[in-house]
Design a protein around this motif. Structure first.
Motif, short mmCIF file in Angstrom:
data_model
loop_
_atom_site.label_atom_id
_atom_site.label_comp_id
_atom_site.label_asym_id
_atom_site.label_seq_id
_atom_site.Cartn_x
_atom_site.Cartn_y
_atom_site.Cartn_z
N ALA A 90 0.82 -1.20 0.00
CA ALA A 90 0.00 0.00 0.00
C ALA A 90 0.86 1.25 0.00
O ALA A 90 1.84 1.35 0.74
CB ALA A 90 -0.91 0.00 1.22
N ASP A 91 0.47 2.24 -0.83
CA ASP A 91 1.15 3.53 -0.85
C ASP A 91 0.68 4.44 0.27
O ASP A 91 1.28 5.49 0.53
CB ASP A 91 0.90 4.23 -2.19
CG ASP A 91 1.59 3.55 -3.35
OD1 ASP A 91 2.56 2.80 -3.10
OD2 ASP A 91 1.17 3.77 -4.50
N GLY A 92 -0.41 4.07 0.93
CA GLY A 92 -0.98 4.90 1.98
C GLY A 92 -1.72 4.06 2.99
O GLY A 92 -1.32 2.94 3.30
N PRO A 93 -2.85 4.56 3.52
CA PRO A 93 -3.52 3.89 4.63
C PRO A 93 -4.45 2.75 4.23
O PRO A 93 -4.99 2.08 5.11
CB PRO A 93 -4.34 5.04 5.26
CG PRO A 93 -4.64 5.95 4.12
CD PRO A 93 -3.43 5.90 3.22
N TYR A 94 -4.64 2.51 2.94
CA TYR A 94 -5.63 1.52 2.51
C TYR A 94 -4.93 0.29 1.92
O TYR A 94 -4.37 0.35 0.83
CB TYR A 94 -6.57 2.13 1.47
CG TYR A 94 -7.20 3.43 1.90
CD1 TYR A 94 -8.20 3.46 2.86
CD2 TYR A 94 -6.78 4.64 1.34
CE1 TYR A 94 -8.78 4.66 3.27
CE2 TYR A 94 -7.35 5.84 1.73
CZ TYR A 94 -8.35 5.85 2.69
OH TYR A 94 -8.91 7.04 3.08
N SER A 95 -5.00 -0.81 2.63
CA SER A 95 -4.39 -2.04 2.12
C SER A 95 -5.41 -2.94 1.44
O SER A 95 -5.05 -3.86 0.73
CB SER A 95 -3.71 -2.81 3.26
OG SER A 95 -4.64 -3.14 4.27
N TRP A 96 -6.70 -2.66 1.65
CA TRP A 96 -7.74 -3.41 0.96
C TRP A 96 -8.94 -2.51 0.76
O TRP A 96 -8.96 -1.35 1.21
CB TRP A 96 -8.07 -4.71 1.68
CG TRP A 96 -8.68 -4.58 3.05
CD1 TRP A 96 -8.16 -3.92 4.13
CD2 TRP A 96 -9.93 -5.13 3.48
NE1 TRP A 96 -8.99 -4.04 5.21
CE2 TRP A 96 -10.08 -4.77 4.84
CE3 TRP A 96 -10.91 -5.90 2.87
CZ2 TRP A 96 -11.19 -5.16 5.60
CZ3 TRP A 96 -12.01 -6.29 3.62
CH2 TRP A 96 -12.14 -5.91 4.97
#
Length: 249
Positions: A90-96
């Protein structure tokens, strides 16, 4: 119809699939969400019903997401399609996708679509996939299947989802009349790999997918229509918009 951001795609859409057609725009790791949103805004201004894909792992921050949703809504975009994405991390806070869907719902009035997997997912068990769909349908308003080459497989999958409690309208993801070489070369980039493996287990499908110079979707489209369980067709074009069978404008 689904397209990939790329050179001349807007000009070719205007020639072969004019507005107000509905066009969805992929979000692949190598071009990222900004290019997808830019193209969606451009198409919306030209009169298309543009549906950008937002890949959770490619969103850098909630602030970036807020900027995307505000810009899309200001241009008249009404829908987004949310996926986890193909990026390895993930490039930020959202992995899914579910946390991204929750933030989109809190930031905007956009209708949210989600992906469904008639042939399974390489990293998620079937029971877990169904459970995730049940959770996500509380935020989503429609679903699109990953590409599949079999009408009976698609129809059986919908029956399975309905039995599990998934009630959303489901659009059947089918390939367009795509050139054979392009279909194979792009298979791994848009989740077509499992469907090609399925095709290789069937002699008739193999002849239809691999042998001709281009894939003929007519039998599959007929089977999907006959099943009577889908909201409509979601056509994976691989940007071969000239092969849709529509007259040039």
């Amino acid at each position: 119809m689904e397209i990939i951001p790329g050179r001349d795609i807007v000009d070719r859409l205007q020639r072969f699939l004019p507005a107000p057609a509905t066009v969805t725009i992929t979000c692949l790791p190598h071009h990222g969400p900004s290019e997808t949103v830019d193209l969606a805004v451009q198409l919306a201004k030209l009169g298309y019903r543009a549906v950008p894909h937002l890949a959770a792992r490619s969103i850098q921050s909630r602030a970036q997401l807020a900027g995307f949703t505000a810009r899309l809504e200001a241009t008249g975009v009404r829908d987004v399609f949310v996926i986890a994405g193909d990026a390895g991390s993930a490039d930020g806070p959202y992995s899914w996708s579910l946390p991204l869907m929750e933030d989109i719902a809190s930031l905007s009035g956009l209708s949210i679509g989600m992906a469904a997997y008639p042939e399974g997912h390489p990293t998620v068990e079937e029971a877990e996939l169904t459970g995730l769909l049940l959770k996500k349908q509380e935020l989503a308003t429609w679903a699109v299947t990953q590409m599949c080459f079999s009408g009976p497989v698609l129809a059986t999958y919908v029956d399975t989802l309905r039995a599990a409690g998934v009630t959303l309208p489901i659009w059947a993801g089918v390939p367009g009349a795509v050139r054979r070489t392009r279909l194979i070369s792009l298979a791994g980039r848009i989740g077509v790999g499992p469907s090609l493996k399925f095709a290789q287990r069937s002699g008739s499908l193999l002849r239809n997918v691999v042998a001709p110079s281009s894939y003929d979707p007519a039998p599959l489209v007929h089977a999907v229509s006959e099943a009577g369980v889908f909201a409509g067709l979601h056509v994976y074009s691989f940007n071969d918009v000239e092969r849709l069978g529509l007259p040039e404008q």
